[in-house]
Write a protein that holds these residues in place. Structure first.
Motif, PDB file in Angstrom:
ATOM      1  N   GLU A 134      11.004 -22.969 116.487  1.00  0.00           N
ATOM      2  CA  GLU A 134       9.539 -23.075 116.567  1.00  0.00           C
ATOM      3  C   GLU A 134       9.123 -23.635 117.920  1.00  0.00           C
ATOM      4  OE1 GLU A 134       7.898 -25.134 113.215  1.00  0.00           O
ATOM      5  OE2 GLU A 134       8.768 -23.729 111.792  1.00  0.00           O
ATOM      6  N   LYS A 135       9.919 -24.558 118.457  1.00  0.00           N
ATOM      7  CA  LYS A 135       9.635 -25.128 119.774  1.00  0.00           C
ATOM      8  C   LYS A 135       9.716 -24.045 120.860  1.00  0.00           C
ATOM      9  CE  LYS A 135      11.285 -28.608 123.030  1.00  0.00           C
ATOM     10  NZ  LYS A 135      12.305 -29.619 123.285  1.00  0.00           N
ATOM     11  N   ASP A 136      10.741 -23.173 120.774  1.00  0.00           N
ATOM     12  CA  ASP A 136      10.874 -22.075 121.732  1.00  0.00           C
ATOM     13  C   ASP A 136       9.674 -21.133 121.664  1.00  0.00           C
ATOM     14  OD1 ASP A 136      13.366 -23.023 122.554  1.00  0.00           O
ATOM     15  OD2 ASP A 136      14.463 -21.720 121.162  1.00  0.00           O
ATOM     16  N   ILE A 137       9.254 -20.789 120.461  1.00  0.00           N
ATOM     17  CA  ILE A 137       8.107 -19.895 120.287  1.00  0.00           C
ATOM     18  C   ILE A 137       6.852 -20.541 120.845  1.00  0.00           C
ATOM     19  CG2 ILE A 137       6.629 -18.770 118.568  1.00  0.00           C
ATOM     20  CD1 ILE A 137       9.250 -18.422 116.894  1.00  0.00           C
ATOM     21  N   ALA A 138       6.667 -21.834 120.603  1.00  0.00           N
ATOM     22  CA  ALA A 138       5.503 -22.544 121.148  1.00  0.00           C
ATOM     23  C   ALA A 138       5.532 -22.540 122.672  1.00  0.00           C
ATOM     24  CB  ALA A 138       5.460 -23.974 120.617  1.00  0.00           C
ATOM     25  N   ARG A 139       6.713 -22.688 123.262  1.00  0.00           N
ATOM     26  CA  ARG A 139       6.829 -22.641 124.726  1.00  0.00           C
ATOM     27  C   ARG A 139       6.397 -21.275 125.253  1.00  0.00           C
ATOM     28  NH1 ARG A 139      12.547 -24.336 126.537  1.00  0.00           N
ATOM     29  NH2 ARG A 139      11.563 -24.002 128.556  1.00  0.00           N
ATOM     30  N   ILE A 140       6.834 -20.210 124.605  1.00  0.00           N
ATOM     31  CA  ILE A 140       6.462 -18.856 125.041  1.00  0.00           C
ATOM     32  C   ILE A 140       4.961 -18.649 124.900  1.00  0.00           C
ATOM     33  CG2 ILE A 140       6.719 -16.400 124.528  1.00  0.00           C
ATOM     34  CD1 ILE A 140       9.643 -17.094 123.689  1.00  0.00           C
ATOM     35  N   ILE A 141       4.392 -19.068 123.782  1.00  0.00           N
ATOM     36  CA  ILE A 141       2.951 -18.923 123.552  1.00  0.00           C
ATOM     37  C   ILE A 141       2.166 -19.651 124.632  1.00  0.00           C
ATOM     38  CG2 ILE A 141       1.056 -19.601 122.007  1.00  0.00           C
ATOM     39  CD1 ILE A 141       3.006 -19.007 119.676  1.00  0.00           C
ATOM     40  N   ASN A 142       2.684 -20.774 125.097  1.00  0.00           N
ATOM     41  CA  ASN A 142       1.986 -21.572 126.103  1.00  0.00           C
ATOM     42  C   ASN A 142       2.351 -21.188 127.534  1.00  0.00           C
ATOM     43  OD1 ASN A 142       0.267 -23.641 124.700  1.00  0.00           O
ATOM     44  ND2 ASN A 142       2.170 -23.812 123.558  1.00  0.00           N
ATOM     45  N   GLY A 143       2.912 -19.992 127.710  1.00  0.00           N
ATOM     46  CA  GLY A 143       3.149 -19.469 129.042  1.00  0.00           C
ATOM     47  C   GLY A 143       4.440 -19.898 129.704  1.00  0.00           C
ATOM     48  N   GLU A 144       5.310 -20.565 128.973  1.00  0.00           N
ATOM     49  CA  GLU A 144       6.589 -20.989 129.538  1.00  0.00           C
ATOM     50  C   GLU A 144       7.653 -19.940 129.247  1.00  0.00           C
ATOM     51  OE1 GLU A 144       7.604 -25.132 128.728  1.00  0.00           O
ATOM     52  OE2 GLU A 144       5.555 -25.397 128.004  1.00  0.00           O
ATOM     53  N   GLU A 145       8.831 -20.156 129.781  1.00  0.00           N
ATOM     54  CA  GLU A 145       9.964 -19.261 129.568  1.00  0.00           C
ATOM     55  C   GLU A 145      11.035 -19.967 128.746  1.00  0.00           C
ATOM     56  OE1 GLU A 145      11.335 -18.293 133.482  1.00  0.00           O
ATOM     57  OE2 GLU A 145       9.792 -16.768 133.761  1.00  0.00           O
ATOM     58  N   VAL A 146      11.839 -19.173 128.058  1.00  0.00           N
ATOM     59  CA  VAL A 146      12.995 -19.676 127.330  1.00  0.00           C
ATOM     60  C   VAL A 146      14.195 -18.902 127.855  1.00  0.00           C
ATOM     61  CG1 VAL A 146      14.096 -19.828 125.061  1.00  0.00           C
ATOM     62  CG2 VAL A 146      11.636 -20.208 125.269  1.00  0.00           C
ATOM     63  N   GLU A 165      25.840 -14.040 130.543  1.00  0.00           N
ATOM     64  CA  GLU A 165      24.659 -13.693 131.337  1.00  0.00           C
ATOM     65  C   GLU A 165      23.452 -14.470 130.824  1.00  0.00           C
ATOM     66  OE1 GLU A 165      23.756  -9.593 131.958  1.00  0.00           O
ATOM     67  OE2 GLU A 165      25.866  -9.011 131.849  1.00  0.00           O
ATOM     68  N   VAL A 166      22.626 -14.951 131.734  1.00  0.00           N
ATOM     69  CA  VAL A 166      21.411 -15.668 131.353  1.00  0.00           C
ATOM     70  C   VAL A 166      20.307 -14.649 131.081  1.00  0.00           C
ATOM     71  CG1 VAL A 166      19.655 -17.303 132.115  1.00  0.00           C
ATOM     72  CG2 VAL A 166      22.045 -17.705 132.671  1.00  0.00           C
ATOM     73  N   VAL A 167      19.677 -14.769 129.920  1.00  0.00           N
ATOM     74  CA  VAL A 167      18.561 -13.894 129.534  1.00  0.00           C
ATOM     75  C   VAL A 167      17.310 -14.759 129.471  1.00  0.00           C
ATOM     76  CG1 VAL A 167      17.631 -12.393 127.738  1.00  0.00           C
ATOM     77  CG2 VAL A 167      20.094 -12.397 128.201  1.00  0.00           C
ATOM     78  N   ILE A 168      16.266 -14.352 130.184  1.00  0.00           N
ATOM     79  CA  ILE A 168      14.996 -15.086 130.193  1.00  0.00           C
ATOM     80  C   ILE A 168      14.028 -14.366 129.252  1.00  0.00           C
ATOM     81  CG2 ILE A 168      13.078 -15.850 131.611  1.00  0.00           C
ATOM     82  CD1 ILE A 168      15.203 -16.986 133.158  1.00  0.00           C
ATOM     83  N   ILE A 169      13.411 -15.126 128.355  1.00  0.00           N
ATOM     84  CA  ILE A 169      12.443 -14.573 127.409  1.00  0.00           C
ATOM     85  C   ILE A 169      11.085 -15.181 127.745  1.00  0.00           C
ATOM     86  CG2 ILE A 169      11.819 -14.344 124.975  1.00  0.00           C
ATOM     87  CD1 ILE A 169      14.841 -14.962 124.414  1.00  0.00           C
ATOM     88  N   ARG A 170      10.095 -14.324 127.922  1.00  0.00           N
ATOM     89  CA  ARG A 170       8.746 -14.786 128.237  1.00  0.00           C
ATOM     90  C   ARG A 170       7.743 -13.785 127.708  1.00  0.00           C
ATOM     91  NH1 ARG A 170       6.599 -11.511 131.863  1.00  0.00           N
ATOM     92  NH2 ARG A 170       7.901 -10.471 133.379  1.00  0.00           N
ATOM     93  N   ARG A 202      -1.741  -9.167 110.029  1.00  0.00           N
ATOM     94  CA  ARG A 202      -0.560  -9.994 109.833  1.00  0.00           C
ATOM     95  C   ARG A 202      -0.905 -11.244 109.028  1.00  0.00           C
ATOM     96  NH1 ARG A 202       3.254  -7.606 112.858  1.00  0.00           N
ATOM     97  NH2 ARG A 202       2.583  -6.485 114.698  1.00  0.00           N
ATOM     98  N   THR A 203       0.065 -11.715 108.271  1.00  0.00           N
ATOM     99  CA  THR A 203      -0.123 -12.916 107.462  1.00  0.00           C
ATOM    100  C   THR A 203      -0.370 -14.130 108.345  1.00  0.00           C
ATOM    101  OG1 THR A 203       1.372 -11.989 105.818  1.00  0.00           O
ATOM    102  CG2 THR A 203       0.916 -14.344 105.675  1.00  0.00           C
ATOM    103  N   ASN A 204       0.392 -14.261 109.409  1.00  0.00           N
ATOM    104  CA  ASN A 204       0.266 -15.400 110.318  1.00  0.00           C
ATOM    105  C   ASN A 204      -0.125 -14.899 111.697  1.00  0.00           C
ATOM    106  OD1 ASN A 204       1.247 -17.411 108.443  1.00  0.00           O
ATOM    107  ND2 ASN A 204       3.224 -16.434 108.674  1.00  0.00           N
ATOM    108  N   ARG A 205      -1.141 -15.499 112.260  1.00  0.00           N
ATOM    109  CA  ARG A 205      -1.570 -15.141 113.600  1.00  0.00           C
ATOM    110  C   ARG A 205      -1.645 -16.399 114.449  1.00  0.00           C
ATOM    111  NH1 ARG A 205      -6.769 -11.442 113.300  1.00  0.00           N
ATOM    112  NH2 ARG A 205      -7.639 -13.336 112.490  1.00  0.00           N
ATOM    113  N   VAL A 206      -1.579 -16.222 115.754  1.00  0.00           N
ATOM    114  CA  VAL A 206      -1.635 -17.341 116.683  1.00  0.00           C
ATOM    115  C   VAL A 206      -3.069 -17.477 117.174  1.00  0.00           C
ATOM    116  CG1 VAL A 206      -0.822 -18.210 118.897  1.00  0.00           C
ATOM    117  CG2 VAL A 206       0.739 -16.969 117.391  1.00  0.00           C
TER     118      VAL A 206
END
Length: 62
Positions: A10-22, A29-34, A48-52
Protein backbone atom coordinates in the motif's frame (compact mmCIF):
# COMPACT_ATOMS: atom_id res chain seq x y z
CA UNK A 1 7.47 -17.44 -21.66
CA UNK A 2 8.19 -16.91 -17.95
CA UNK A 3 6.06 -14.51 -15.95
CA UNK A 4 7.29 -12.10 -13.31
CA UNK A 5 4.94 -10.70 -10.69
CA UNK A 6 5.77 -7.36 -9.12
CA UNK A 7 4.00 -7.08 -5.79
CA UNK A 8 3.40 -3.56 -4.46
CA UNK A 9 2.55 -2.67 -0.88
CA UNK A 10 0.00 0.00 0.00
CA UNK A 11 2.93 2.32 0.72
CA UNK A 12 4.36 1.67 -2.78
CA UNK A 13 0.99 2.39 -4.39
CA UNK A 14 0.65 5.61 -2.38
CA UNK A 15 4.13 6.67 -3.55
CA UNK A 16 3.15 6.12 -7.19
CA UNK A 17 -0.14 7.99 -6.75
CA UNK A 18 1.80 10.92 -5.28
CA UNK A 19 4.13 11.14 -8.26
CA UNK A 20 7.06 9.17 -6.87
CA UNK A 21 8.77 6.12 -8.33
CA UNK A 22 9.16 2.60 -6.97
CA UNK A 23 12.12 0.48 -8.02
CA UNK A 24 12.38 -3.30 -7.76
CA UNK A 25 15.01 -5.76 -8.89
CA UNK A 26 14.04 -8.56 -11.28
CA UNK A 27 16.71 -11.07 -12.26
CA UNK A 28 19.52 -8.62 -11.58
CA UNK A 29 17.91 -5.72 -13.46
CA UNK A 30 16.38 -2.67 -11.79
CA UNK A 31 12.79 -1.99 -12.89
CA UNK A 32 11.33 1.47 -12.20
CA UNK A 33 7.55 1.70 -11.76
CA UNK A 34 5.87 5.10 -12.05
CA UNK A 35 2.68 6.72 -13.23
CA UNK A 36 2.55 7.65 -16.90
CA UNK A 37 3.12 11.29 -17.81
CA UNK A 38 0.37 11.02 -20.45
CA UNK A 39 -3.37 11.02 -19.90
CA UNK A 40 -5.42 8.15 -21.31
CA UNK A 41 -7.05 8.94 -24.64
CA UNK A 42 -10.43 7.54 -23.57
CA UNK A 43 -12.11 7.62 -20.19
CA UNK A 44 -12.28 4.37 -18.25
CA UNK A 45 -15.66 2.83 -19.02
CA UNK A 46 -15.73 0.63 -15.91
CA UNK A 47 -17.27 1.61 -12.61
CA UNK A 48 -14.69 0.43 -10.12
CA UNK A 49 -15.39 -0.48 -6.51
CA UNK A 50 -12.42 1.52 -5.24
CA UNK A 51 -11.25 4.76 -6.78
CA UNK A 52 -8.47 7.17 -5.89
CA UNK A 53 -9.54 10.68 -4.92
CA UNK A 54 -7.29 13.66 -5.47
CA UNK A 55 -7.96 15.66 -2.30
CA UNK A 56 -6.23 18.76 -3.68
CA UNK A 57 -8.74 19.14 -6.52
CA UNK A 58 -11.51 17.02 -4.95
CA UNK A 59 -11.77 14.87 -8.08
CA UNK A 60 -11.51 11.14 -8.66
CA UNK A 61 -8.45 9.67 -10.36
CA UNK A 62 -8.55 6.20 -11.84
Amino acid sequence: MPKHHIILSEKDIARIINGEEVSVEVKGEVVIIRQSYLKDIAADMLIRTNRVMNTASNTFEY
